[in-house]
Write an enzyme that holds these catalytic residues in place. Structure first.
Site, short mmCIF file in Angstrom:
data_model
loop_
_atom_site.label_atom_id
_atom_site.label_comp_id
_atom_site.label_asym_id
_atom_site.label_seq_id
_atom_site.Cartn_x
_atom_site.Cartn_y
_atom_site.Cartn_z
N HIS A 112 0.84 -1.20 0.00
CA HIS A 112 0.00 0.00 0.00
C HIS A 112 0.88 1.26 0.00
O HIS A 112 1.90 1.32 0.68
CB HIS A 112 -0.90 0.03 1.23
CG HIS A 112 -2.15 -0.79 1.09
ND1 HIS A 112 -3.06 -0.60 0.06
CD2 HIS A 112 -2.67 -1.78 1.87
CE1 HIS A 112 -4.07 -1.44 0.20
NE2 HIS A 112 -3.85 -2.17 1.29
N CYS A 170 0.30 1.81 -5.82
CA CYS A 170 -0.68 2.64 -6.52
C CYS A 170 -0.17 4.07 -6.66
O CYS A 170 0.62 4.56 -5.85
CB CYS A 170 -2.01 2.66 -5.77
SG CYS A 170 -2.79 1.05 -5.57
N ARG A 225 -0.26 2.56 -11.60
CA ARG A 225 0.74 1.88 -10.82
C ARG A 225 2.11 2.56 -10.97
O ARG A 225 2.44 3.07 -12.03
CB ARG A 225 0.89 0.40 -11.24
CG ARG A 225 -0.36 -0.43 -11.03
CD ARG A 225 -0.69 -0.59 -9.55
NE ARG A 225 -1.85 -1.46 -9.35
CZ ARG A 225 -3.09 -1.01 -9.24
NH1 ARG A 225 -3.35 0.30 -9.33
NH2 ARG A 225 -4.08 -1.86 -9.05
#
Length: 426
Positions: free
Chosen positions: A325, A394, A403
């Protein structure tokens, strides 16, 4: 200046007969305000004498002369002798002046007549307040909002004060505020229909109720959104850091105890720890990229399942692919865009330390671009097989639209028995 009261004759006792055979209680009195006897009714003259032939009737006031303010009073002198109850004084009876008596409105003195100031006229009917006056005062008080003067004694005034002020108890308690505003004086009370219309007019309409509901809905939605944002940006990081730290400690304890793990790991099972010294990142690596089982727990996931299966660090050649993340849930890869060529990326396992150096970065690419995980990843600048590492996350921040890719190449394998590599010491 009033006349002096004449003394009674020497030796005449009260109740004894005076001159002319009249008793003392019935004889005329020659002085200011003397009785004139009983004529056609008892009357009060208010003066020593009256005009001859003018009897004082019952309920009538004797005529009084006007006062002459310009008259000059002669100096006062004592009389030569005290007047007796006889003579001229006794002759004044039944309202008839005696011969030689002074004119009405003039006091008798030895040195001459003296004008007398007439008394103020009084009400011949009554000295009490009239009912008409009380009603007039009451109406005037109602107009100005003041308490009405109440006739009678203390009890009557107290009752009137209670009616006016609404006090309680012996000492009242002051005026009380009415529950409803008083209507104007003379205004007729509302009818039942008018009262209902006024009550309906005070109730909010449908538009007001709808606006209130919409406002409450917006407030509730805003509060829920604020709570959600707080959970995502703060509380999720707190929980993820706790879980990731606990998983890393368990791995290190297992390694220190000599407990070996099989070469193939189950999804969600941790098997390594990644270190990025420049970003101060230390996070456990678990098998798989499940959002709920791995990534949301603050761990870094290994692409080891299905068509996206990548090599392990101990493989002779291959690409070790990782995902993490960038925002929320521990956000271990939030600042990997700040890495530059040569920055160290260390993967710690049970047997060794694998040291990589950052070589290239792909700022933006499609989420479906899986070629970045190939054994020789496209766009990385590598042209021959080797031992590579790929970090994916991300971009932009707080979105998952694209990405961000970072590549590195292995430069050192250091067994744990030899201690930590220089990249983790410096």
């Amino acid at each position: 200046m009033t006349a002096l009261r004449p003394e009674r004759e020497s030796g005449a006792a009260y109740g004894d007969a005076a001159e002319h055979g009249s008793p003392y209680g019935q004889q005329s009195y020659d002085g200011s305000g003397a009785w004139q006897g009983q004529g056609q009714g008892e009357g009060w003259s208010g003066h020593p004498a009256h005009t001859a032939g003018a009897p004082v009737g019952q309920g009538q006031r004797a005529p009084q002369p006007a006062y002459d303010a310009t008259a000059v009073l002669p100096p006062y002198q004592e009389p030569a002798a005290a007047p007796s109850y006889g003579g001229a004084a006794a002759a004044v009876s039944y309202g008839v002046a005696a011969p030689g008596a002074p004119a009405p409105g003039v006091a008798a003195r030895a040195d001459g007549p003296v004008p007398v100031v007439p008394a103020a006229p009084q009400d011949s009917e009554t000295v009490a307040l009239r009912a008409a006056d009380i009603e007039e005062a009451r109406r005037a008080a109602d107009r100005v909002g003041e308490p009405v003067p109440s006739p009678g004694g203390r009890a009557a005034r107290r009752k009137a004060a209670k009616r006016q002020g609404g006090g309680h108890g012996r000492h009242g308690g002051g005026p009380q505020t009415p529950e409803k505003p008083a209507r104007a004086a003379g205004e007729a009370p509302l009818s039942r229909v008018e009262a209902r219309r006024a009550a309906r007019a005070q109730k909010p309409g449908a538009a007001v109720i709808a606006s209130r509901l919409v406002g409450e809905l917006f407030i509730t939605t805003g509060v829920l959104m604020l709570l959600f944002v707080t959970y995502q940006l703060w509380w999720s990081n707190v929980r993820a850091h706790q879980e990731a730290g606990s998983a890393a400690r368990h791995l290190q304890q297992d390694w220190a105890s000599g407990k070996r793990e099989p070469g193939v790991f189950a999804p969600g099972q941790g098997f390594a720890i990644i270190h990025i010294p420049k970003l101060d990142v230390v996070a456990p690596i678990a098998e798989g990229t499940s959002k709920t089982d791995v990534l949301d727990k603050g761990m870094v996931g290994h692409y080891g399942e299905g068509g996206l299966k990548t090599a392990m660090p101990d493989a002779k050649t291959g690409n070790f692919g990782l995902a993490g993340h960038r925002n929320t849930h521990g956000e271990p890869f939030r600042y990997i865009n700040r890495l530059q060529k040569g920055d160290a990326i260390v993967v710690e396992t049970q047997d060794a330390y694998y040291v990589y150096r950052m070589t290239s970065i792909l700022p933006v690419t499609s989420p479906s671009n899986t070629s970045v995980l190939d054994p020789i990843p496209k766009g990385s600048g590598f042209t021959t097989p080797g031992r590579y590492i790929t970090l994916t996350t991300c971009t932009p921040e707080f979105t998952s639209k694209y990405r961000l890719i970072v590549w590195g190449k292995m430069v050192e394998v250091r067994p744990r028995s030899k201690g930590k590599p220089d990249a983790l010491i410096s």
